[in-house]
Design an enzyme around this catalytic site. Structure first.
Site, PDB file in Angstrom:
ATOM      1  N   GLY A   1     -30.555  20.923  77.266  1.00  0.00           N
ATOM      2  CA  GLY A   1     -30.391  19.509  77.559  1.00  0.00           C
ATOM      3  C   GLY A   1     -31.566  19.010  78.377  1.00  0.00           C
ATOM      4  N   CYS A   2     -31.746  17.676  78.390  1.00  0.00           N
ATOM      5  CA  CYS A   2     -32.900  17.115  79.083  1.00  0.00           C
ATOM      6  C   CYS A   2     -32.771  17.324  80.591  1.00  0.00           C
ATOM      7  CB  CYS A   2     -33.042  15.637  78.745  1.00  0.00           C
ATOM      8  SG  CYS A   2     -31.515  14.686  78.840  1.00  0.00           S
ATOM      9  N   TYR A   3     -31.631  16.945  81.166  1.00  0.00           N
ATOM     10  CA  TYR A   3     -31.437  17.148  82.594  1.00  0.00           C
ATOM     11  C   TYR A   3     -31.563  18.625  82.970  1.00  0.00           C
ATOM     12  CZ  TYR A   3     -29.487  12.350  83.144  1.00  0.00           C
ATOM     13  OH  TYR A   3     -29.286  10.995  83.187  1.00  0.00           O
TER      14      TYR A   3
END
Lengths: 345, 345, 345, 345
Positions: free
Chosen positions: D148-150
């Site tokens: 995921g980006c986070y």
């Protein structure tokens, strides 16, 4: 009719005062000073005020501020303390939107603002202009130091928790985000549209002068030593401030009781709106109004409470709050002239 | 107290009506309909209204609109004409913010809106709700068709020139730019932040339904045949509309006389502000207010006049104008409840 | 490897040149001058270039520009004409991104730019750097005047129509809109985020210096007298330019033939993309690339043709076009180093 | 030439893959599936790709994905696990940009994603696609779960501190901010320009599914129990992510040593840039590139370390990272096709 003077009317807090006073039923702006723009109608610089504000800028020497009932300083730090003594002596009340009268700790002021404080007598009697936490002192004050924008959100967000003694005051973390107007109307490269738009950054992470102000005020709310880690960020929006406040719980307290702390604290406050537990306030729900809204969270029912606080940095974070103080100082209803409904979308 | 009903309160013109009525001293919103949100407090969908609007959405059947004095339709085209007859029969005034009662040319309506017109009787008596050009008719009307946002700017920008007969009415070019809220609160991909931000485009260049409306109304101002090339564009901003209007001069007229045409036309208008000749109005000088501002140019002292017109598309371009009409219809001062000062910055 | 010098690397066209050259396989930036930032690594001012550009700014006197093969001037008007003679004498090619070598009409230059032209000899031999209309001259040039951003769109949009002789050249109307980076990296109040965001305005409506440049160049394409009304506007976006071009048809021509004029004109052009008739190009489809896209419209099949043109003002409107010219001057494939795909979203 | 298939090419990570592959020298997109857009050229939906990508969408059944060497899933959660077995059986490598193959803890997956996991066999062998922390596993993997980006920012920001054992792992606070494209290309009201622009808010504060993913991965780096409070916020910008990471120090360590932890950890990493101690990275310095930049702070030389991490959420936070993984899986240089220079301004 209260006669109002504004020193430094060309910045964003100045024009916001003018916007508010344009519909304030009990006060009238009589003088707006600007050395550089002497003689220029205010509405020429700010055409949004055409037909609504007919005063012109005047140079400070011509402005006859001592004829006013109250003078607002929407100026850089250091200006108010130079001019306040003469005004106060003439019976004029003073409200400073800069930092000159915010902190009682002169040494801290001088360290963070890199200015000697030239007016410590008035500073001693000055009231800190956060009505929700200091209303009685403001009512009686001749001089008010209007809070910084970030400190307003941090104090109103942490106050119920600190007063109740349920959190570890020594390790507060405040992750705060401000719209660009908070940096003022200054011709600086970093504030250009092409630099600030579609971008996000932190600044002043190693130290920001809103820290000592906040710590000094929070320390009035608890006998514990207050430690605050405050991280400001710049958001690509014009107005709005969002503070995400973290604190470690030190006592058993259930979520309903947590929420009740806030609801009780602010139940009679016209400008503080406690949202339901677990809500996500958006900055735009306060845009161009004097409302501050907040919501309490406790992720995973763990030991950390998160308070989300939003306001318009130019209104509750600056000029609106200053007018709220003025209303108190002159015995008006606190909400007079501050009933603008937030602009959404 | 005027009892107000709003049909379709969940869109942007609906919430803008609610914002305006929250401080309107002579009217009170009594019902806001939404079939989908029946029972939900308005302030839950729009937290900006918390503490200021305490009405809840109700489904149309429960809303008892016939008890209102006036009903606003902030709905898609076609809804008002279906419900207006019953309301008018019950003595309720109707103001439609959609297109049902804007154009007298039923064939044109049906062509552009792809709907049969079911209420041509009321259409005939309906007044076009542009007070500056049609004030007397509005005062007496039972049904008002509130103008489109673009047509408001085009008509107020061209009217003085057409009335004076100094331009070629057959080849008007209106290059218009609107903020994204003009497209409404619709879950469409092209209106997403990630699609519309940092982007600019024209749309509907081959034909837009604000053209026939504008042409019909401009034709009342001149005996010449009106030809209009109207090009709408989408600007990455929430509110605001800027129309750049071009017209070829057909008569000798100097710049002072040109300017005088506009100043004379609008000298008593509370919501039209004629800037000095050659000024550049900015949309933000009208933000969240009912003001429309314009400026006249004549580049190179040539044969083409350029009129720059700005307004907030949701206020003077929609809900504010609708309330202005209501004020007229109920004999109130036209500016009642519409004194919000533009929000800048 | 072509040795490249850049004079004035701290502005937006300068950093865009650096971005392009960071991946250009046949050229290497050897010197970037800035009197003020002498010694500072370029990547310190622009951290986006960390690890990709390792040159430092040097003061003009140390920069040894005469050792370069080509020098780009990303400077204010007037700088290039002062330094070009020495460089050209030393065998260095010069590409000026400012206006010094754009217009052959010295009197017009001096009127609009308020500078005496000190280098009219080189001006006479200078090539106007719009490859699509002037490729052969650029190939052979020692000095290139890179076009203005607006003029690029106006020329490529009007050229096929003027060459075909189907429009009234005397009354062209170009309604153009630019992102804020087009105004450069200057610390000016009007370019601040808080001033330019959520706002739209026209500027320079009574006259802009891209008019005489465009008229001079368009006049090469037709024997008719060219009259141009050019209205620039400021859009709240960083990059992007959209020109809406209006022209009255003077000959019978059907839409397919209109479209064919453009497709034929640009069929071999790597950087001009003719969209289907009636399309609406968006600025973002060219973001950060050297592409210019356009579409032809004829609203209501009337007598006016509308051409919509989009580009990235910093690439095809400035630095990308300059590199395109360099590629031609050095016998490279025109697209070398300019193959960046537009960034969307 | 690696034959690439993309399932779900109409969203933002899909079009970003197409942008990257348009200039990738060793891979070619052979199939892009979309049931809804079967037959439509990709460049018609995304005109930014005109002339650069000539593939058309095809419905999944026609796409012949088993002929590809690698298939990327730029789809909602649940799609990859349904199709991966057949592809893997046919010798096709699979890279999922959704969550199906990110977490080994199946129960946690099923709880947070509200889907039964239908492919736990492949999950067991799947490699977590964060090259800087898991390079060797990726090289050998048949299936990669792209982070995921986070989580990418949190892991790369906390990893050096956790590995060194200098922080309290049980009370990490990650205050993260994302541009709107992170929410995907979905027609949702809350993502509209008129809702998200000039606004800031937190979301999912009580729990977000990037938490369990991050905790699972961070737990590989320390023997301590990891506790993470993760607060995501929405920033009115298209691309960009800024994570402000807080951790309490548990060991004496001076600032130089702190900084050295990060510089040592990433000194050979092509896509992680450690800025000087105390710097403030801006999201725009990574825009449209695969770079992640970070800086370490220690406010007031206290006991809390703050790590600021920025990346482009669509590149290093999604599609760029996926291509980085592909390069590893196919034995290419890790930076192949990922050399785009950040776009600034």
């Amino acid at each position: 009719m209260i006669k109002v003077g504004i020193v430094g009317g060309t910045g964003y807090t100045g024009v916001e005062l003018l916007r508010i006073f344009a519909t304030h039923p009990e006060a009238r702006v009589q003088a707006v000073t600007s050395r550089k723009e002497d003689g220029m109608p205010v509405a020429e610089m700010y055409p949004s005020l055409r037909g609504r504000v007919d005063v012109a800028f005047s140079s400070p020497d011509k402005a006859r501020l001592t004829d006013c009932d109250v003078v607002f300083f929407a100026t850089p730090h250091g200006v108010a303390m130079a001019q306040a003594p003469e005004l106060v002596a003439a019976g004029v009340k003073v409200i400073d939107l800069a930092a000159d009268f915010r902190m009682q700790d002169v040494a801290a002021f001088e360290k963070w603002y890199k200015l000697p404080h030239s007016c410590t007598d008035l500073l001693k009697e000055a009231a800190y202009g956060l009505p929700e936490l200091n209303r009685e002192a403001i009512r009686k004050a001749r001089v008010v130091g209007n809070p910084g924008c970030y400190p307003t959100t941090m104090q109103l967000g942490y106050a119920p928790l600190l007063k109740a003694g349920v959190i570890d005051a020594s390790h507060l973390i405040a992750d705060c985000k401000s719209g660009v107007s908070g940096a003022g109307r200054k011709a600086e490269l970093s504030l250009l549209f092409s630099e600030a738009s579609d971008n996000f950054k932190a600044y002043g992470v190693s130290g920001h002068r809103h820290s000592p102000e906040t710590i000094e005020r929070l320390s009035h709310l608890t006998s514990d030593k207050v430690g605050l880690l405050f991280t400001p960020h710049l958001v690509p929006m014009i107005r709005g401030m969002h503070s995400t406040l973290y604190a470690r719980l030190t006592k058993e307290i259930d979520n309903a009781a947590l929420q009740a702390l806030f609801e009780d604290a602010y139940k009679d406050e016209p400008f503080v709106d406690v949202l339901p537990f677990g809500a996500h306030p958006e900055t735009r729900t306060t845009r161009a109004s004097n409302m501050l809204r907040l919501a309490v969270h406790r992720p995973g029912d763990g030991d950390t409470v998160v308070v989300l606080v939003v306001q318009d940095n130019l209104v509750k974070g600056a000029s609106g709050q200053a007018v709220q103080c003025m209303n108190l100082m002159f015995g008006l209803d606190e909400t007079t002239g501050l009933q603008q409904v937030p602009v959404l979308p």
